[in-house]
Scaffold this motif. Structure first.
Motif, PDB file in Angstrom:
ATOM      1  N   MET A  14       0.851  -1.179   0.000  1.00 23.61           N
ATOM      2  CA  MET A  14       0.000   0.000   0.000  1.00 23.61           C
ATOM      3  C   MET A  14       0.894   1.238   0.000  1.00 23.61           C
ATOM      4  N   THR A  15       0.551   2.199  -0.842  1.00 20.32           N
ATOM      5  CA  THR A  15       1.358   3.420  -0.924  1.00 20.32           C
ATOM      6  C   THR A  15       0.981   4.381   0.199  1.00 20.32           C
ATOM      7  N   ASP A  16       1.840   5.363   0.407  1.00 20.16           N
ATOM      8  CA  ASP A  16       1.548   6.363   1.438  1.00 20.16           C
ATOM      9  C   ASP A  16       0.290   7.158   1.089  1.00 20.16           C
ATOM     10  N   ILE A  17       0.042   7.396  -0.186  1.00 20.59           N
ATOM     11  CA  ILE A  17      -1.165   8.125  -0.598  1.00 20.59           C
ATOM     12  C   ILE A  17      -2.412   7.290  -0.310  1.00 20.59           C
ATOM     13  N   GLU A  18      -2.367   6.002  -0.607  1.00 23.39           N
ATOM     14  CA  GLU A  18      -3.509   5.127  -0.315  1.00 23.39           C
ATOM     15  C   GLU A  18      -3.797   5.079   1.184  1.00 23.39           C
ATOM     16  N   LYS A  65       9.565  13.555   5.356  1.00 28.43           N
ATOM     17  CA  LYS A  65       9.658  14.617   4.349  1.00 28.43           C
ATOM     18  C   LYS A  65       9.136  14.164   2.986  1.00 28.43           C
ATOM     19  N   ASP A  66       9.507  12.970   2.551  1.00 23.70           N
ATOM     20  CA  ASP A  66       9.099  12.491   1.231  1.00 23.70           C
ATOM     21  C   ASP A  66       7.600  12.239   1.145  1.00 23.70           C
ATOM     22  N   SER A  67       7.041  11.575   2.150  1.00 23.83           N
ATOM     23  CA  SER A  67       5.598  11.295   2.098  1.00 23.83           C
ATOM     24  C   SER A  67       4.800  12.589   2.206  1.00 23.83           C
ATOM     25  N   THR A  68       5.278  13.529   2.994  1.00 20.33           N
ATOM     26  CA  THR A  68       4.586  14.807   3.134  1.00 20.33           C
ATOM     27  C   THR A  68       4.474  15.502   1.785  1.00 20.33           C
ATOM     28  N   LYS A  69       5.563  15.578   1.055  1.00 19.43           N
ATOM     29  CA  LYS A  69       5.546  16.234  -0.256  1.00 19.43           C
ATOM     30  C   LYS A  69       4.585  15.537  -1.209  1.00 19.43           C
ATOM     31  N   LYS A  92      -6.999  16.436   7.665  1.00 23.31           N
ATOM     32  CA  LYS A  92      -6.267  15.552   8.575  1.00 23.31           C
ATOM     33  C   LYS A  92      -4.761  15.554   8.314  1.00 23.31           C
ATOM     34  N   LEU A  93      -4.228  16.764   8.239  1.00 22.33           N
ATOM     35  CA  LEU A  93      -2.798  16.953   8.007  1.00 22.33           C
ATOM     36  C   LEU A  93      -2.070  17.419   9.267  1.00 22.33           C
ATOM     37  N   GLU A  94      -2.676  17.222  10.429  1.00 23.11           N
ATOM     38  CA  GLU A  94      -2.069  17.719  11.667  1.00 23.11           C
ATOM     39  C   GLU A  94      -0.674  17.142  11.895  1.00 23.11           C
ATOM     40  N   GLY A  95      -0.513  15.850  11.647  1.00 24.70           N
ATOM     41  CA  GLY A  95       0.796  15.214  11.834  1.00 24.70           C
ATOM     42  C   GLY A  95       1.836  15.806  10.920  1.00 24.70           C
ATOM     43  N   CYS A  96       1.440  16.117   9.719  1.00 26.70           N
ATOM     44  CA  CYS A  96       2.316  16.759   8.750  1.00 26.70           C
ATOM     45  C   CYS A  96       2.699  18.156   9.232  1.00 26.70           C
ATOM     46  N   ALA A  97       1.708  18.903   9.711  1.00 28.93           N
ATOM     47  CA  ALA A  97       1.934  20.279  10.154  1.00 28.93           C
ATOM     48  C   ALA A  97       2.859  20.339  11.362  1.00 28.93           C
ATOM     49  N   ASN A  98       2.884  19.297  12.175  1.00 27.34           N
ATOM     50  CA  ASN A  98       3.763  19.274  13.346  1.00 27.34           C
ATOM     51  C   ASN A  98       5.228  19.444  12.951  1.00 27.34           C
TER      52      ASN A  98
END
Length: 72
Positions: free
Chosen positions: A1-5, A25-29, A60-66
């Motif tokens: 399963m990909t990070d996007i899925e 960093k990579d999955s966030t981008k 639901k991007l809170e983890g990314c925003a951290n």
């Protein structure tokens, strides 16, 4: 399963949370680019107008925003 899925499962409330360490960093981008360009089909002006704390919560991007001190 990909990070996007995996992210889309979280966005659709199919899973309760993303795994620890998911927001590198990579999955966030990849995910933010996919969300804005492919899923929402936002143009540059729409991104600048809509990307804010409320947007981060809604998608639901809170983890990314951290990683960015919760700053859009």
């Amino acid at each position: 399963m990909t990070d996007i899925e995996l992210y889309m499962q979280r966005l659709n409330d199919e899973i309760p949370c993303l795994p620890r360490g998911f927001w590198c960093k990579d999955s966030t981008k990849r995910i933010v680019k996919y969300l804005l360009e492919d899923y929402l089909k936002y143009n540059r002006e729409q991104i600048l107008e809509n990307f804010c704390v409320k947007f981060i919560r809604r998608y639901k991007l809170e983890g990314c925003a951290n990683h960015y001190n919760n700053s859009p």
